[in-house]
Design an enzyme around this catalytic site. Sequence first.
Site, mmCIF file in Angstrom:
data_model
loop_
_atom_site.group_PDB
_atom_site.id
_atom_site.type_symbol
_atom_site.label_atom_id
_atom_site.label_comp_id
_atom_site.label_asym_id
_atom_site.label_seq_id
_atom_site.Cartn_x
_atom_site.Cartn_y
_atom_site.Cartn_z
ATOM 1 N N GLN A 56 -80.537 -50.264 -3.366
ATOM 2 C CA GLN A 56 -79.949 -50.090 -1.997
ATOM 3 C C GLN A 56 -79.808 -48.789 -1.747
ATOM 4 O O GLN A 56 -79.169 -48.087 -2.156
ATOM 5 C CB GLN A 56 -78.670 -50.754 -1.872
ATOM 6 C CG GLN A 56 -78.520 -52.164 -2.355
ATOM 7 C CD GLN A 56 -79.235 -53.005 -1.231
ATOM 8 O OE1 GLN A 56 -79.130 -52.940 -0.070
ATOM 9 N NE2 GLN A 56 -80.253 -53.883 -1.851
ATOM 10 N N GLU A 104 -80.535 -51.956 -11.075
ATOM 11 C CA GLU A 104 -79.800 -52.239 -12.434
ATOM 12 C C GLU A 104 -78.506 -52.230 -12.264
ATOM 13 O O GLU A 104 -77.736 -53.066 -12.666
ATOM 14 C CB GLU A 104 -80.370 -51.487 -13.630
ATOM 15 C CG GLU A 104 -81.931 -51.673 -13.913
ATOM 16 C CD GLU A 104 -82.602 -50.527 -13.154
ATOM 17 O OE1 GLU A 104 -82.255 -50.366 -11.854
ATOM 18 O OE2 GLU A 104 -83.772 -50.298 -13.698
ATOM 19 N N CYS A 118 -79.223 -47.956 -7.679
ATOM 20 C CA CYS A 118 -80.497 -48.634 -8.350
ATOM 21 C C CYS A 118 -80.041 -50.060 -8.582
ATOM 22 O O CYS A 118 -78.979 -50.370 -8.647
ATOM 23 C CB CYS A 118 -80.604 -48.103 -9.919
ATOM 24 S SG CYS A 118 -81.244 -46.370 -9.809
ATOM 25 N N SER A 120 -78.075 -40.809 3.431
ATOM 26 C CA SER A 120 -77.743 -39.755 2.525
ATOM 27 C C SER A 120 -78.109 -40.378 0.940
ATOM 28 O O SER A 120 -77.352 -40.898 0.614
ATOM 29 C CB SER A 120 -76.011 -39.862 2.700
ATOM 30 O OG SER A 120 -75.409 -39.105 1.791
HETATM 31 N N1 THU Z 1 -84.547 -46.830 -8.928
HETATM 32 C C1 THU Z 1 -83.861 -48.265 -9.487
HETATM 33 O O1 THU Z 1 -83.583 -49.200 -8.561
HETATM 34 N N2 THU Z 1 -83.934 -48.427 -10.641
HETATM 35 C C2 THU Z 1 -84.166 -47.516 -11.771
HETATM 36 O O2 THU Z 1 -83.919 -47.372 -12.757
HETATM 37 C C3 THU Z 1 -84.913 -46.245 -11.136
HETATM 38 C C4 THU Z 1 -85.084 -45.919 -9.601
HETATM 39 C C5 THU Z 1 -84.609 -46.890 -7.300
HETATM 40 C C6 THU Z 1 -83.676 -45.879 -6.947
HETATM 41 C C7 THU Z 1 -84.449 -45.671 -5.683
HETATM 42 O O3 THU Z 1 -84.257 -46.546 -4.539
HETATM 43 C C8 THU Z 1 -85.982 -45.828 -5.960
HETATM 44 O O4 THU Z 1 -85.829 -46.683 -7.352
HETATM 45 C C9 THU Z 1 -86.758 -44.352 -6.266
HETATM 46 O O5 THU Z 1 -86.220 -43.713 -7.117
#
Ligand code: THU
EC number: 3.5.4.5
Length: 179
Positions: free
Chosen positions: A82, A94, A92, A86
């Site tokens: 999400q 997870e 993330c 900002s």
């Molecule tokens: N992201 C995740 O959802 N999990 C991770 O372990 C690494 C990164 C997301 C954060 C951000 O919205 C996008 O991936 C790019 O970094």
Amino acid sequence: MLKGNSFLFLKASLKLQLIMKEIKIESTLFVFKNVQELPQEAVALMEKAVQAREKAYAPYSNFNVGAAILLDNNEIVLGSNQENASYPSGLCAERTAIYYAGSQFPEAKIVRMAITAGSKLNKTTKPIPPCGACRQAIAEYEIKQDMPIEIYFMGETGAIAKSNSLANLLPLMFDKSVL
Ligand code: THU
């Protein structure tokens, strides 16, 4: 010929070598060629992670991530990344999933987690491991429940990596034992 200063440095580094010991850290991961090779219970959970990924809100990075968590009460909890204008306020997939699980089912143990990530800009064909902050968050729950969490992670297609425990993904973990 060694000048005075270099001689001192040589002496100091020799002494260091005598007291220093090397520590090697090893981790074991398993790699499956594709989803068809996964054990049945992991296939079902990875399919849920894909559904979660499709609900990601990632207009800034165009990098969609989905996570599915199986609890020992048979509940499945989903999460996707999400994002926020900002940037650091986003979260993330997870952590979205694991904090939901921790808040809705505080007594349940996490059996396994499936993660899938896919960029809208190019095909993500390699397993994408959880970021460091997510590993730290998952570690907290693994320690809390005193039971290893199986973690499967993949890109959008291609190979899937499996760790039998979060601990394999976070050597030199910072945990409550140091507080
Ligand atoms: N992201 C995740 O959802 N999990 C991770 O372990 C690494 C990164 C997301 C954060 C951000 O919205 C996008 O991936 C790019 O970094």
